[in-house]
Design a protein around this motif. Structure first.
Motif, short mmCIF file in Angstrom:
data_model
loop_
_atom_site.label_atom_id
_atom_site.label_comp_id
_atom_site.label_asym_id
_atom_site.label_seq_id
_atom_site.Cartn_x
_atom_site.Cartn_y
_atom_site.Cartn_z
N VAL A 77 100.65 22.45 -1.74
CA VAL A 77 102.15 21.88 -1.31
C VAL A 77 102.66 23.05 -0.17
O VAL A 77 103.31 22.42 0.58
CB VAL A 77 103.10 21.60 -2.72
N GLY A 78 102.26 24.09 -0.41
CA GLY A 78 102.81 25.15 0.45
C GLY A 78 101.98 24.83 1.78
O GLY A 78 102.62 25.20 2.94
N PHE A 81 103.79 22.02 3.27
CA PHE A 81 105.10 22.48 4.25
C PHE A 81 104.96 23.29 5.31
O PHE A 81 105.70 23.02 6.36
CB PHE A 81 105.90 23.50 2.94
N ASN A 84 103.88 21.50 8.34
CA ASN A 84 104.79 20.52 8.94
C ASN A 84 105.97 21.37 9.75
O ASN A 84 106.58 20.68 10.57
CB ASN A 84 105.55 19.51 7.67
N VAL A 85 106.20 22.37 9.32
CA VAL A 85 107.31 23.19 9.93
C VAL A 85 106.69 23.81 11.31
O VAL A 85 107.36 23.87 12.34
CB VAL A 85 107.62 24.50 8.94
N PRO A 273 109.72 17.87 7.38
CA PRO A 273 109.13 18.71 6.23
C PRO A 273 109.60 18.54 5.04
O PRO A 273 108.76 18.60 3.97
CB PRO A 273 109.47 20.38 7.12
N ILE A 274 110.87 18.24 4.62
CA ILE A 274 111.17 17.95 3.32
C ILE A 274 110.64 16.81 2.69
O ILE A 274 109.96 16.90 1.53
CB ILE A 274 112.54 18.15 3.27
N THR A 277 106.95 17.11 2.09
CA THR A 277 106.39 18.24 1.05
C THR A 277 106.80 17.72 -0.41
O THR A 277 105.88 17.60 -1.32
CB THR A 277 107.19 19.43 1.37
#
Length: 508
Positions: A77-78, A81, A84-85, A273-274, A277
């Motif tokens: 998951v990290g 995230f 995508n950032v 990003p949200i 994730t």
């Protein structure tokens, strides 16, 4: 002579100039700059667009590939995230150009490659989009096929039943795509809440029926050292970046309709990003629960759907079909159709471009790409990220560093204009692209340089930015100081309104 108008940061052609360019071979109704009236997309439209596109099966299964390679859930998951950032940065940088000048991606590419050379980055993006079109069509096919097999026992024994569904679903995607960007705007408003609510329901079902989150969320990482983890982390990160590196290029196709820079930037910054994730976590959590409920980890939501009664399968198939349609039309049809249309604007229509994209998608064999996670993450995502990274870098360098957000809009539609570069090709752009691709590829050939390939998108992007900016120093196509003001009528409606209100109060 003033040929363009800038109003609150948005530039359009004057009516006279638009009429004059109407006969240009580089102009048609799909490729022309948008008018002030057409800048109608608000932040909510962009949020709905991204939520609708992110809530798709590849997003759901992305983390599963990383866990299969040895990561635990929070490492996967990290990574998603962070990726995508990172990719959000070029998305926002290229969004600015589309919003300010109202131009689609193939026309934007004329700036950096010339009116003929623009076909290189446009078609590169088109090939990738066609691949994604096939992947999502294949996923939707699986959902429909599962529904029919669960509802009619004879369907499972029908020869070629999956191929039949694929052809019909392919035709549905192509048919809807004819509607263009406005169809995306409407479809996103439907897809975002429908798929979002369905995902939450699925998560609640998994938690309540498993009595918790299941063993996958308790599973430790298989990596014993940081070095072992990084060997998988960097190529996986490149794969995540590559997932939306496509939209980082052709985001002007949508932002050309944005009402303002602020609305599109804020909406995209939060929604991409949200959503990616959270949806990836849902995929992990639900799959973890399936180990408890069914005795095995079911990563594919289509296979999970087959475990339910026919009525639930029907509802689930509808949700998956809506999801596949949304991402296909939004992310995978507009760019290649515009690229094909740009080959001959006066003869090739957007509809013909859609049809060609669909046919090419079949040739790319999406069933093979999705056959295992190695093909998906390292083969598909990693390889095209190496190609698109340098193109992203050239686009960013040209608009922000070379031209400093100033250009002569009409010249993008002049066959012999300043962005023709004499031959129709900007050799500096081609050189930067080749160097930006070749250096990371060395990582495939030389074992000691493997880190270059594992981070192909990042290295390609920064190499292309540096090379292109250096080569374009003093180029004749760049507007000289004061030239932008000579061709632009600059209006600031917000400022003028405030000034008038102040003057009115002072005269009372």
């Amino acid at each position: 002579m003033k040929t363009q108008i800038e109003q609150n940061g948005i530039v359009t052609l004057t009516e006279e100039e638009a009429k004059r360019l109407n006969g240009s071979e580089l102009w048609n109704d799909d490729l022309r700059p948008t008018t002030f009236k057409e800048h109608s997309w608000k932040g909510l439209n962009f949020a709905a667009l991204w939520i609708g596109m992110c809530l798709c099966i590849p997003s759901y299964t992305m983390a599963s590939g990383m866990i299969a390679l040895g990561m635990n859930w929070w490492q996967a998951v990290g990574t998603i995230f962070l990726g995508n950032v990172i990719v959000l940065i070029p998305i926002l940088l290229n969004s600015h150009a589309g919003t300010k000048f109202g131009i689609p991606y193939p026309v934007f590419a004329r700036l950096w490659f010339g009116d003929k050379g623009a076909h290189i980055p446009a078609l590169a993006r088109a090939i990738v989009a066609a691949g994604w079109f096939g992947i999502n069509t294949w996923i939707g096919t699986g959902a429909i096929d599962t529904l029919l097999a669960a509802s009619f026992s004879a369907w499972r024994n029908l020869p070629g039943h999956t191929a039949i569904v694929f052809v019909f679903f392919w035709a549905l995607n192509v048919g809807v795509a004819y509607k263009g960007p406005e169809a995306i705007k409407r479809l996103s408003f439907i897809a975002a809440p429908v798929v979002g609510i369905s995902s939450i329901i699925l998560l609640v079902w998994a938690f309540t029926h498993s009595g918790g989150w299941g063993p996958i969320l308790e599973q430790p990482s298989k990596f014993k050292t940081t070095g072992e983890f990084l060997k998988v982390f960097f190529p996986a990160l490149t794969g995540v970046i590559g997932f939306w590196a496509t939209l980082a290029l052709n985001i002007p196709d949508f932002c050309r309709y944005a009402k303002s820079q602020k609305s599109q930037m804020v909406a995209q910054s939060f929604s991409l990003p949200i959503t990616m994730t959270v949806f990836s976590f849902i995929g992990i959590a639900v799959t973890s629960a399936t180990v408890v409920i069914f005795g095995q980890a079911i990563w594919d939501p289509v296979q999970l759907l087959a475990k339910f009664p026919p009525f639930v399968i029907l509802l689930g198939a509808i949700v998956i079909v809506i999801s596949s349609l949304t991402i296909n039309i939004g992310a995978n049809i507009v760019a290649p159709a515009r690229a094909v249309e740009n080959l001959y604007p006066k003869r090739i229509t957007f509809g013909i471009g859609v049809l060609i994209t669909g046919l090419f998608a079949i040739l790319l064999q999406p069933w093979y790409i999705m056959s295992n996670f190695g093909n998906y993450i390292f083969g598909w995502l990693g390889t095209y990220a190496a190609l698109l990274g340098p193109i992203d870098g050239i686009a960013i360098a040209d608009y922000w560093l070379v031209r400093r957000k100033q250009l002569d809009l009409k010249e993008l539609y002049e066959p012999n204009g300043r962005y023709n570069y004499a031959t129709g090709f900007n050799k500096n752009g081609i050189y930067a692209l080749v160097i930006g691709v070749v250096i990371p590829v060395l990582g495939l050939l030389i074992p000691g340089l493997r880190f270059l390939w594992d981070n192909a998108w990042t290295f390609g992007l920064f190499i292309a930015i540096g090379v292109y900016t250096y080569l374009m120093k003093g180029d004749k196509s760049v507007l000289r100081e004061g030239e932008y003001e000579k061709i632009t009528i600059i209006e600031n409606t917000t400022y003028d309104v405030k000034r008038n209100l102040i003057e009115t109060e002072l005269t009372k």
